[in-house]
Design an enzyme around this catalytic site. Structure first.
Site, PDB file in Angstrom:
ATOM      1  N   ARG A  32       0.575   2.170   1.559  1.00 42.19           N
ATOM      2  CA  ARG A  32       0.027   0.193   0.627  1.00 42.19           C
ATOM      3  C   ARG A  32       0.673   0.768  -0.478  1.00 42.19           C
ATOM      4  O   ARG A  32      -0.318  -0.094  -1.584  1.00 42.19           O
ATOM      5  CB  ARG A  32      -1.242  -0.639   1.534  1.00 42.19           C
ATOM      6  CG  ARG A  32      -0.716  -0.528   2.937  1.00 42.19           C
ATOM      7  CD  ARG A  32      -2.061  -1.619   3.164  1.00 42.19           C
ATOM      8  NE  ARG A  32      -2.123  -2.734   2.526  1.00 42.19           N
ATOM      9  CZ  ARG A  32      -3.724  -3.212   2.969  1.00 42.19           C
ATOM     10  NH1 ARG A  32      -4.474  -2.244   2.517  1.00 42.19           N
ATOM     11  NH2 ARG A  32      -3.958  -4.400   2.329  1.00 42.19           N
ATOM     12  N   ASP A  33       0.198   1.292  -1.048  1.00 42.32           N
ATOM     13  CA  ASP A  33       0.004   1.354  -2.536  1.00 42.32           C
ATOM     14  C   ASP A  33       0.733   2.575  -3.201  1.00 42.32           C
ATOM     15  O   ASP A  33       0.417   3.328  -4.114  1.00 42.32           O
ATOM     16  CB  ASP A  33      -1.017   2.355  -3.241  1.00 42.32           C
ATOM     17  CG  ASP A  33      -1.586   1.939  -4.488  1.00 42.32           C
ATOM     18  OD1 ASP A  33      -1.143   1.372  -5.285  1.00 42.32           O
ATOM     19  OD2 ASP A  33      -2.872   2.111  -4.839  1.00 42.32           O
ATOM     20  N   ILE A  34       2.367   2.863  -2.434  1.00 43.38           N
ATOM     21  CA  ILE A  34       2.987   4.303  -3.341  1.00 43.38           C
ATOM     22  C   ILE A  34       3.504   3.815  -4.657  1.00 43.38           C
ATOM     23  O   ILE A  34       3.718   2.647  -4.727  1.00 43.38           O
ATOM     24  CB  ILE A  34       4.228   3.751  -2.069  1.00 43.38           C
ATOM     25  CG1 ILE A  34       4.428   3.682  -0.966  1.00 43.38           C
ATOM     26  CG2 ILE A  34       5.490   5.504  -2.744  1.00 43.38           C
ATOM     27  CD1 ILE A  34       4.182   5.038  -1.042  1.00 43.38           C
ATOM     28  N   THR A  74      -0.552  -2.484  -6.714  1.00 47.40           N
ATOM     29  CA  THR A  74      -1.013  -1.893  -8.375  1.00 47.40           C
ATOM     30  C   THR A  74       1.058  -2.839  -8.536  1.00 47.40           C
ATOM     31  O   THR A  74       1.818  -2.985  -7.926  1.00 47.40           O
ATOM     32  CB  THR A  74      -0.227  -0.407  -8.055  1.00 47.40           C
ATOM     33  OG1 THR A  74      -1.631   0.164  -8.102  1.00 47.40           O
ATOM     34  CG2 THR A  74       0.057  -0.490  -9.802  1.00 47.40           C
TER      35      THR A  74
END
Length: 264
Positions: A63-65, A103
């Site tokens: 969920r935040d690659i 992000t």
């Protein structure tokens, strides 16, 4: 990663990674990144995320690659980090309904609209990393005079069949056009606005591994061809008789070697 219990509040202890993050390597390092290295990094990240989705005992959505969450050790081996927003999912679970987190620049637009996160959200974020590797540009541009979102600019160039306008000059110099196109097409598929139309990370990893192996094979073939060419040029040229008068010299052609006609 380890947990330190020597203090009142437990601390996470991470492995030291001397080469920083992928973001540092792409956007802040003065060292040029070879095309070989870009493909290997992409393949390694894809393999790690595919493991989270398919090979771990319980599937995990990161969920935040993003490039700042990809760490590089002393040999530039990648390590996916920062699982603060990651979620375990049941094997039969198709999505998570959560508050939107992530992000800007890497965030799956479908997730942003629906608040439903699937494994294809990680695929979208990884697609942005592919474009970073291909272009050498940030996910969000600091230049307010142009479209700030890198993925939007990239897709527009792909649509206009104008990939040359956005790819990194280092890539242009080193990579074969067919390899660049294959890499770019994979990135485009990962960035599809519709999640179900994107490949899963297992498919992405397989394609990048195939590209990496193909590229390595091509390099080996090229090295062999260069070695054979050097060996051919090193063949001993037969002795030549020089005879003549008044300072004139004429070469005898009776033992002339075919290589003599080649200009070096």
């Amino acid at each position: 990663m380890h947990c330190c219990l020597a203090f009142e509040v437990p601390l996470l202890v991470y492995e030291y990674v001397p080469n920083g993050t992928l973001f540092d390597l792409i956007h802040q390092s003065q060292l040029p990144i070879s095309w070989n290295m870009r493909i290997k990094i992409a393949a390694d990240i894809a393999g790690a995320v595919a493991y989270l989705h398919f090979a771990s005992s319980v599937p995990i959505y990161h969920r935040d690659i993003k490039s700042t969450n990809i760490l590089m050790d002393e040999k530039y081996v990648v390590k996916v980090s920062d699982f603060g927003t990651s979620k375990f999912v049941a094997v039969d679970q198709t999505h998570l309904t959560t508050l939107v987190k992530g992000t800007f620049g890497y965030l799956d637009p479908e997730y942003f609209q629906t608040s439903q996160y699937t494994d294809k959200g990680d695929v979208y974020s990884f697609g942005v990393i592919l474009v970073e590797l291909l272009t050498g540009q940030r996910a969000i541009s600091l230049d307010v005079s142009q479209e700030r979102n890198l993925s939007t600019r990239f897709l527009a160039c792909m649509e206009a069949n104008n990939l040359d306008a956005i790819i990194d000059t280092q890539v242009s110099k080193q990579a074969k056009i067919e390899e660049v196109i294959e890499f770019a097409r994979l990135a485009k598929r990962c960035l599809n606005i519709t999640g179900r139309m994107r490949p899963n990370m297992k498919e992405v990893a397989r394609e990048l591994e195939s590209l990496s192996v193909s590229q390595l094979s091509a390099n080996v073939t090229h090295a062999i061809e260069e070695a054979n060419m050097y060996e051919a040029k090193s063949v001993l040229v037969p002795n030549i008789d020089y005879t003549g008068t008044s300072g004139d010299s004429v070469a005898s052609t009776s033992d002339a070697h075919p290589l003599m006609s080649t200009k070096f």
